[in-house]
Design an enzyme around this catalytic site. Structure first.
Site, short mmCIF file in Angstrom:
data_model
loop_
_atom_site.label_atom_id
_atom_site.label_comp_id
_atom_site.label_asym_id
_atom_site.label_seq_id
_atom_site.Cartn_x
_atom_site.Cartn_y
_atom_site.Cartn_z
N ASP A 1 0.79 -1.25 0.00
CA ASP A 1 0.00 0.00 0.00
C ASP A 1 0.82 1.29 0.00
OD1 ASP A 1 -1.96 -1.92 0.23
OD2 ASP A 1 -2.65 -1.31 2.22
N LYS B 1 -7.18 -4.80 -2.77
CA LYS B 1 -7.91 -5.31 -1.62
C LYS B 1 -8.79 -4.20 -1.05
CE LYS B 1 -3.95 -4.43 1.44
NZ LYS B 1 -4.52 -3.47 2.39
N CYS C 1 -1.70 -2.89 8.02
CA CYS C 1 -1.70 -3.77 6.84
C CYS C 1 -0.46 -4.66 6.76
CB CYS C 1 -1.90 -2.96 5.58
SG CYS C 1 -3.54 -2.19 5.52
#
Length: 211
Positions: free
Chosen positions: A13, A115, A160
């Site tokens: 990310d 996601k 994450c």
């Protein structure tokens, strides 16, 4: 540490909204981009993840404002699948905030895994959504490619990256966190909890200069 053909770098990310100036800014998030670019050159196999939220996503505090006037970013609510931290709106699909940081340069990356695109469930982990049951498909991809050891970096260390490492480990992959190539959101207690969870699972935290 000697890298193997069955190793992969999992870059979590590295998106504009998580960088300084973004809607969910992580302090020094941009500082790790050059380090990750350099790190990626050492790996034959690199996978990028991209948070990809629709409007009115369950993780947005604004989504709950109509029914819970007190809903504020960084508070926790009970979602149908368990506790859910509320966040400012971030990484909305097809926006500049959801795009990768412009300095990220990994041309040999083999997969971009999106996601968090289901409106009613969040997804911290690259392997499972926050119900800890709905798979993203990453485990199957890695198994078919015979990639067995994962080095994790990116944002954010205490969310994450943490859950990706724990789920990868639970699914049978050797997982290692490259700690200086991550940065945390740093909510109260979140870094200490992450350190404890990784240690309890036997997941090493290493420095990039050991690779």
């Amino acid at each position: 540490m000697q890298l193997q053909p069955t190793d992969a770098l999992l870059v979590i990310d590295l998106q504009n909204d998580f960088m300084p100036g973004g809607t969910l800014a992580i302090a020094d998030g941009n500082a790790i981009v050059p380090l990750i670019n350099a790190l990626a050159k050492k790996f034959d196999h690199v996978i990028l993840t991209q948070d990809w939220h629709p409007t009115q996503h369950i993780s947005f505090a604004t989504t709950h404002a109509a029914t819970h006037a007190s809903a504020q970013p960084y508070e926790t609510i009970q979602a149908p699948y368990g506790p859910q931290t509320l966040w400012p709106e971030h990484v909305l699909q097809h926006t500049e905030g959801a795009a990768f940081h412009p300095a990220l340069h990994i041309p040999h990356a083999e997969l971009i895994l999106r996601k968090g695109f289901r409106r009613h469930i969040d997804s911290y982990s690259a392997f499972l959504e926050n119900d800890h049951a709905t798979p993203t498909g990453l485990a199957g991809y890695l198994r078919e490619r015979n990639l067995t050891r994962l080095f994790l970096c990116g944002l954010a260390y205490d969310f994450c990256v943490r859950y990706s490492a724990l789920d990868g480990h639970a699914l049978g992959f050797e997982t290692i966190v490259v700690e200086d190539a991550t940065r945390p959101v740093n909510l109260p207690g979140s870094v200490a909890e992450t350190n404890e969870a990784l240690a309890a699972a036997g997941i090493p935290r290493i420095a990039s200069n050991t690779l």
